[in-house]
Design a protein around this motif. Structure first.
Motif, PDB file in Angstrom:
ATOM      1  N   LEU A  44      16.670  52.180  61.618  1.00  0.00           N
ATOM      2  CA  LEU A  44      17.513  51.683  60.543  1.00  0.00           C
ATOM      3  C   LEU A  44      16.698  51.642  59.254  1.00  0.00           C
ATOM      4  O   LEU A  44      15.585  51.113  59.240  1.00  0.00           O
ATOM      5  CB  LEU A  44      18.042  50.284  60.852  1.00  0.00           C
ATOM      6  N   ASN A  45      17.238  52.213  58.206  1.00  0.00           N
ATOM      7  CA  ASN A  45      16.606  52.188  56.894  1.00  0.00           C
ATOM      8  C   ASN A  45      17.510  51.417  55.938  1.00  0.00           C
ATOM      9  O   ASN A  45      18.559  51.923  55.529  1.00  0.00           O
ATOM     10  CB  ASN A  45      16.383  53.606  56.366  1.00  0.00           C
ATOM     11  N   TYR A  46      17.135  50.197  55.608  1.00  0.00           N
ATOM     12  CA  TYR A  46      17.934  49.370  54.726  1.00  0.00           C
ATOM     13  C   TYR A  46      18.093  50.042  53.360  1.00  0.00           C
ATOM     14  O   TYR A  46      17.114  50.484  52.751  1.00  0.00           O
ATOM     15  CB  TYR A  46      17.282  47.995  54.564  1.00  0.00           C
ATOM     16  N   ALA A  47      19.338  50.126  52.862  1.00  0.00           N
ATOM     17  CA  ALA A  47      19.622  50.729  51.559  1.00  0.00           C
ATOM     18  C   ALA A  47      19.261  49.747  50.452  1.00  0.00           C
ATOM     19  O   ALA A  47      19.994  48.797  50.173  1.00  0.00           O
ATOM     20  CB  ALA A  47      21.092  51.128  51.474  1.00  0.00           C
ATOM     21  N   VAL A  48      18.146  49.991  49.806  1.00  0.00           N
ATOM     22  CA  VAL A  48      17.577  49.055  48.843  1.00  0.00           C
ATOM     23  C   VAL A  48      18.524  48.781  47.679  1.00  0.00           C
ATOM     24  O   VAL A  48      18.532  47.675  47.118  1.00  0.00           O
ATOM     25  CB  VAL A  48      16.221  49.593  48.323  1.00  0.00           C
ATOM     26  N   LYS A  49      19.350  49.764  47.303  1.00  0.00           N
ATOM     27  CA  LYS A  49      20.213  49.569  46.140  1.00  0.00           C
ATOM     28  C   LYS A  49      21.185  48.401  46.321  1.00  0.00           C
ATOM     29  O   LYS A  49      21.668  47.839  45.341  1.00  0.00           O
ATOM     30  CB  LYS A  49      20.995  50.848  45.821  1.00  0.00           C
ATOM     31  N   ALA A  50      21.459  48.012  47.569  1.00  0.00           N
ATOM     32  CA  ALA A  50      22.378  46.895  47.807  1.00  0.00           C
ATOM     33  C   ALA A  50      21.818  45.584  47.262  1.00  0.00           C
ATOM     34  O   ALA A  50      22.547  44.777  46.674  1.00  0.00           O
ATOM     35  CB  ALA A  50      22.672  46.754  49.300  1.00  0.00           C
ATOM     36  N   ASN A  51      20.526  45.375  47.453  1.00  0.00           N
ATOM     37  CA  ASN A  51      19.860  44.164  46.959  1.00  0.00           C
ATOM     38  C   ASN A  51      18.362  44.425  47.016  1.00  0.00           C
ATOM     39  O   ASN A  51      17.778  44.496  48.103  1.00  0.00           O
ATOM     40  CB  ASN A  51      20.217  42.944  47.809  1.00  0.00           C
ATOM     41  N   SER A  52      17.754  44.576  45.854  1.00  0.00           N
ATOM     42  CA  SER A  52      16.366  45.047  45.809  1.00  0.00           C
ATOM     43  C   SER A  52      15.344  43.940  45.575  1.00  0.00           C
ATOM     44  O   SER A  52      14.179  44.233  45.282  1.00  0.00           O
ATOM     45  CB  SER A  52      16.219  46.109  44.710  1.00  0.00           C
ATOM     46  N   ASN A  53      15.755  42.679  45.725  1.00  0.00           N
ATOM     47  CA  ASN A  53      14.775  41.605  45.568  1.00  0.00           C
ATOM     48  C   ASN A  53      13.632  41.805  46.567  1.00  0.00           C
ATOM     49  O   ASN A  53      13.864  42.046  47.754  1.00  0.00           O
ATOM     50  CB  ASN A  53      15.435  40.240  45.794  1.00  0.00           C
ATOM     51  N   ILE A  54      12.425  41.695  46.098  1.00  0.00           N
ATOM     52  CA  ILE A  54      11.276  42.035  46.953  1.00  0.00           C
ATOM     53  C   ILE A  54      11.151  41.111  48.162  1.00  0.00           C
ATOM     54  O   ILE A  54      10.667  41.522  49.225  1.00  0.00           O
ATOM     55  CB  ILE A  54       9.972  42.056  46.113  1.00  0.00           C
ATOM     56  N   SER A  55      11.635  39.871  48.060  1.00  0.00           N
ATOM     57  CA  SER A  55      11.613  38.967  49.219  1.00  0.00           C
ATOM     58  C   SER A  55      12.611  39.427  50.285  1.00  0.00           C
ATOM     59  O   SER A  55      12.357  39.286  51.486  1.00  0.00           O
ATOM     60  CB  SER A  55      11.922  37.535  48.786  1.00  0.00           C
TER      61      SER A  55
END
Length: 402
Positions: A44-55
């Motif tokens: 699974l590769n989380y789609a960063v564009k959904a929420n890119s907060n580093i935490s």
């Protein structure tokens, strides 16, 4: 998340405020893992564009997820969060060759979605493995603004252009190690999605050296009571059987990849705002909040639905309100909504605020972007400070006009 806790967080961190529940994110991630447990190699590769907060990214790193990135900046955020290059896939659209070269030099998996760049990249870097994004010409669900696999979409290389892809591969000697598609958000009909996977399997048979097949995502989450959502368990059962059969026929154990974003974080998020004014007109009662589409743009951008609750008076008598913002143009979150009686100063909570909400926020009307809080192991952590006036001036250059 408890209503009293949410109200107290606005007192502690200010309003408006985004709050995310790490436990919900983890359970959604594990739900997919469980549904596809019979696949030998699953990623699974989380789609960063959904929420890119580093935490949030660090939380997915802890869950053993990879990440899907669509810009060089998202890629760099992923590296900053501790992801190894081999756990990052770079899937941009319409970017320059220079940006793709920059990503390749960082050692991540490159995913290319047009023949022009594929040919240029293959000529320059024939030994760098590349994934190809295919457009299956399938409308899998959702409105047209968030469906990206149909015939008129700018995304991907048409499935009918596979012979052209093969000609580029033959001319450049480049290695295609993955095949990818993404039909878009809000998959309503599993059978339609499975039809698209058959197109991808047929395409995969055209390439001999694949390591993975990436089926994208777009799994639908419920937005209100009784709403339909993608049945991940049913999809897992059906696609697992087909994928395992394909691997047997292909003669190699490939990796099955997904790149979920909204499915993982949407329901984990709440957006909280105080009511500034309750305004009665000749036909409508407006509840105006201390926010606008500068903070939560989805309703105005593509008519998305966010369930709204008055968490200051959850058991009050229900009345009908149009919830609007403070931006100086039409700025509506919900029309004619049935909500517990609202008074000025009450806190309203918007559901499904974890995906494509803060990540799309702006400083329109020169308003500050809000703070973000993560609830992790029962404790609230501030993961982004609310902006202040200095942030508005930070990158501006004052010139002398005298």
């Amino acid at each position: 998340m408890d209503n009293q806790l949410l109200v107290s967080l606005t007192e502690k961190h200010g309003s408006p405020l985004y709050v995310y529940d790490a436990e919900k994110i983890s359970s959604q991630y594990n739900r997919i893992i469980t549904a596809f447990s019979a696949v030998k190699n699953l990623k699974l590769n989380y789609a960063v564009k959904a929420n890119s907060n580093i935490s949030i990214l660090k939380l997915f790193k802890k869950l053993n997820s990879g990440i899907d990135t669509v810009s060089i900046q998202e890629l760099q955020l992923g590296l900053e969060a501790g992801f190894s290059p081999e756990d990052i896939i770079f899937t941009p659209n319409g970017v320059s060759l220079q940006e793709i070269e920059q990503a390749a030099k960082l050692g991540v998996q490159i995913n290319i979605d047009n023949i022009s760049i594929l040919e240029q990249f293959g000529s320059l870097y024939p030994t760098t493995p590349v994934c190809v994004r295919i457009n299956p010409h399938i409308m899998a669900g959702g409105n047209r603004k968030i469906s990206v696999g149909h015939i008129d979409s700018k995304f991907g290389i048409s499935v009918h252009q596979v012979p052209h892809i093969k000609r580029v591969v033959e001319n450049t000697g480049m290695l295609i190690n993955g095949i990818h598609m993404h039909t878009g958000s809000d998959i309503l009909d599993i059978d339609v999605f499975l039809a698209a996977t058959e197109i991808l399997f047929n395409t995969a048979n055209e390439f001999e050296n694949l390591d993975f097949i990436d089926f994208g995502s777009g799994f639908k989450v419920p937005y209100k009571e009784g709403d339909i959502s993608t049945n991940i368990e049913e999809l897992g059962e059906k696609l697992t059987k087909r994928f395992n059969l394909f691997c047997k026929e292909y003669g190699k154990e490939l990796t099955l990849m997904f790149e979920p974003g909204k499915f993982l974080v949407s329901e984990a998020g709440k957006f909280l705002a105080h009511v500034n004014v309750v305004k009665q007109t000749t036909s409508t009662v407006f509840a105006s909040i201390d926010s606008g589409f500068n903070h939560l743009g989805r309703p105005m951008m593509y008519d998305s639905y966010h369930h709204i609750q008055n968490i200051s008076n959850p058991n009050g008598r229900e009345r009908y309100y149009s919830v609007v913002g403070y931006i100086c143009e039409t700025d509506t979150f919900g029309s004619n909504r049935r909500i517990s009686e609202i008074k000025e100063g009450d806190v309203l909570s918007f559901n499904n605020a974890g995906a494509y909400c803060f990540s799309m926020a702006s400083n329109y009307n020169s308003r500050y972007r809000p703070a973000e809080v993560l609830i992790y192991n029962g404790k609230d952590y501030l993961i982004r400070k609310q902006e202040i006036f200095d942030d508005l001036l930070k990158n501006q250059v004052l010139i002398d006009l005298d």
